[in-house]
Motif scaffolding. Structure first.
Motif, mmCIF file in Angstrom:
data_model
loop_
_atom_site.group_PDB
_atom_site.id
_atom_site.type_symbol
_atom_site.label_atom_id
_atom_site.label_comp_id
_atom_site.label_asym_id
_atom_site.label_seq_id
_atom_site.Cartn_x
_atom_site.Cartn_y
_atom_site.Cartn_z
ATOM 1 N N UNK A 177 -20.525 -37.820 40.938
ATOM 2 C CA UNK A 177 -19.742 -37.400 39.784
ATOM 3 C C UNK A 177 -19.237 -35.978 39.962
ATOM 4 N N UNK A 178 -17.931 -35.780 39.905
ATOM 5 C CA UNK A 178 -17.410 -34.418 40.058
ATOM 6 C C UNK A 178 -17.651 -33.573 38.817
ATOM 7 N N UNK A 179 -17.946 -32.311 39.052
ATOM 8 C CA UNK A 179 -18.160 -31.329 37.992
ATOM 9 C C UNK A 179 -17.293 -30.120 38.308
ATOM 10 N N UNK A 180 -16.603 -29.601 37.299
ATOM 11 C CA UNK A 180 -15.890 -28.334 37.455
ATOM 12 C C UNK A 180 -16.702 -27.246 36.786
ATOM 13 N N UNK A 181 -16.937 -26.181 37.502
ATOM 14 C CA UNK A 181 -17.672 -25.027 36.995
ATOM 15 C C UNK A 181 -16.687 -23.868 36.888
ATOM 16 N N UNK A 182 -16.407 -23.459 35.659
ATOM 17 C CA UNK A 182 -15.462 -22.366 35.412
ATOM 18 C C UNK A 182 -16.292 -21.204 34.879
ATOM 19 N N UNK A 183 -16.624 -20.283 35.768
ATOM 20 C CA UNK A 183 -17.567 -19.203 35.454
ATOM 21 C C UNK A 183 -17.252 -18.008 36.338
ATOM 22 N N UNK A 184 -17.129 -16.820 35.740
ATOM 23 C CA UNK A 184 -16.816 -15.634 36.528
ATOM 24 C C UNK A 184 -18.059 -14.898 37.026
ATOM 25 N N UNK A 226 -26.165 -22.444 39.267
ATOM 26 C CA UNK A 226 -25.692 -23.790 38.945
ATOM 27 C C UNK A 226 -25.327 -24.585 40.195
ATOM 28 N N UNK A 227 -24.870 -23.902 41.235
ATOM 29 C CA UNK A 227 -24.585 -24.602 42.493
ATOM 30 C C UNK A 227 -25.860 -25.155 43.131
ATOM 31 N N UNK A 228 -26.966 -24.489 42.891
ATOM 32 C CA UNK A 228 -28.239 -24.996 43.410
ATOM 33 C C UNK A 228 -28.706 -26.211 42.625
ATOM 34 N N UNK A 229 -28.428 -26.230 41.343
ATOM 35 C CA UNK A 229 -28.918 -27.290 40.464
ATOM 36 C C UNK A 229 -28.028 -28.528 40.500
ATOM 37 N N UNK A 230 -26.730 -28.359 40.426
ATOM 38 C CA UNK A 230 -25.813 -29.498 40.281
ATOM 39 C C UNK A 230 -25.889 -30.509 41.409
ATOM 40 N N UNK A 231 -25.967 -30.120 42.684
ATOM 41 C CA UNK A 231 -26.064 -31.140 43.728
ATOM 42 C C UNK A 231 -27.314 -32.015 43.592
ATOM 43 N N UNK A 232 -28.394 -31.457 43.047
ATOM 44 C CA UNK A 232 -29.592 -32.261 42.841
ATOM 45 C C UNK A 232 -29.353 -33.345 41.801
ATOM 46 N N UNK A 233 -28.435 -33.107 40.900
ATOM 47 C CA UNK A 233 -28.133 -34.092 39.862
ATOM 48 C C UNK A 233 -27.109 -35.117 40.358
ATOM 49 N N UNK A 234 -26.782 -35.114 41.647
ATOM 50 C CA UNK A 234 -25.858 -36.087 42.215
ATOM 51 C C UNK A 234 -24.411 -35.776 41.917
ATOM 52 N N UNK A 235 -24.070 -34.509 41.944
ATOM 53 C CA UNK A 235 -22.719 -34.115 41.584
ATOM 54 C C UNK A 235 -22.029 -33.348 42.709
ATOM 55 N N UNK A 236 -20.711 -33.404 42.712
ATOM 56 C CA UNK A 236 -19.890 -32.563 43.582
ATOM 57 C C UNK A 236 -19.315 -31.478 42.673
ATOM 58 N N UNK A 237 -19.452 -30.228 43.064
ATOM 59 C CA UNK A 237 -19.060 -29.123 42.193
ATOM 60 C C UNK A 237 -17.805 -28.444 42.718
ATOM 61 N N UNK A 294 -12.715 -34.005 36.887
ATOM 62 C CA UNK A 294 -14.172 -34.078 36.784
ATOM 63 C C UNK A 294 -14.635 -34.912 35.595
ATOM 64 N N UNK A 295 -15.877 -35.375 35.678
ATOM 65 C CA UNK A 295 -16.512 -36.049 34.548
ATOM 66 C C UNK A 295 -17.117 -35.037 33.584
ATOM 67 N N UNK A 296 -17.517 -33.890 34.131
ATOM 68 C CA UNK A 296 -18.154 -32.837 33.343
ATOM 69 C C UNK A 296 -17.541 -31.497 33.717
ATOM 70 N N UNK A 297 -17.377 -30.649 32.702
ATOM 71 C CA UNK A 297 -16.889 -29.283 32.909
ATOM 72 C C UNK A 297 -17.905 -28.338 32.301
ATOM 73 N N UNK A 298 -18.321 -27.354 33.085
ATOM 74 C CA UNK A 298 -19.174 -26.276 32.571
ATOM 75 C C UNK A 298 -18.278 -25.055 32.488
ATOM 76 N N UNK A 299 -18.096 -24.547 31.293
ATOM 77 C CA UNK A 299 -17.082 -23.538 31.010
ATOM 78 C C UNK A 299 -17.702 -22.314 30.357
ATOM 79 N N UNK A 300 -17.423 -21.160 30.907
ATOM 80 C CA UNK A 300 -17.871 -19.902 30.314
ATOM 81 C C UNK A 300 -16.903 -19.502 29.195
ATOM 82 N N UNK A 301 -17.426 -18.845 28.167
ATOM 83 C CA UNK A 301 -16.568 -18.393 27.076
ATOM 84 C C UNK A 301 -15.771 -17.151 27.476
ATOM 85 N N UNK A 302 -16.457 -16.188 28.072
ATOM 86 C CA UNK A 302 -15.812 -14.914 28.404
ATOM 87 C C UNK A 302 -15.349 -14.931 29.858
ATOM 88 N N UNK A 303 -14.074 -15.198 30.043
ATOM 89 C CA UNK A 303 -13.471 -15.221 31.371
ATOM 90 C C UNK A 303 -12.512 -14.039 31.490
#
Length: 151
Positions: A30-37, A45-56, A74-83
């Motif tokens: 499952x693809x995940x987009x991580x939008x974080x500065x 999060x890069x260490x955690x997400x691959x363990x959950x079976x995701x491509x980041x 992506x199926x999931x997006x992790x988004x920071x508020x302050x970019x």
């Protein structure tokens, strides 16, 4: 369901059996987009997400994140508020024009966006620092639900 069948006989030596197990369905990554500065949060999060079976797929600012979502769907997006360029609420609004992905927003000040996050199309609001275990569990729940919907 497993089945057992007798293999060809070999006189005076031995007999062998063939155990046929059902084939496991190949799990989709499952693809995940991580939008974080913040580089430290990205690394964590890069260490955690691959363990959950995701491509980041990473983006360090809002505009790059919007582009990334358009490219990778992506199926999931992790988004920071302050970019650094535009705030996460505006990023979510723009993403919602083309995507139905589940959006988790991370923020150090959840009280600021509490009234606005739903109207921006954000599904979950998590305060920083957030529990990686909690985020991973919630991501797994979302991905499992999406996988069931695709069956």
């Amino acid at each position: 369901m497993a089945s057992v069948e007798e293999g060809p006989s070999v006189p005076h030596r031995w007999a062998f059996f063939i155990l046929r197990l059902p084939q496991r369905r190949q799990q989709r990554c499952s693809p995940v987009s991580l939008i974080e500065d913040d580089q430290d949060i990205r690394k964590l999060l890069l260490r955690v997400c691959p363990w959950a079976g995701t491509a980041v797929h990473l983006a360090e600012d809002g505009l790059s994140g919007i582009t990334s979502v358009g490219e990778y769907h992506p199926d999931v997006i992790i988004l920071d508020y302050e970019l650094p360029d535009i705030d996460g609420l505006e990023v979510a609004r723009r993403i919602r024009e083309t995507s139905t992905a589940h959006i988790f927003m991370l923020t150090a000040q959840p009280q600021i966006v509490t009234d606005q996050y739903r109207t921006a199309g954000i599904d979950d609001l998590l305060g920083k620092p957030c529990s990686v275990r909690n985020l991973t569990q919630r991501m797994n729940d979302v991905l499992a639900t999406k996988a069931l919907a695709h069956e």
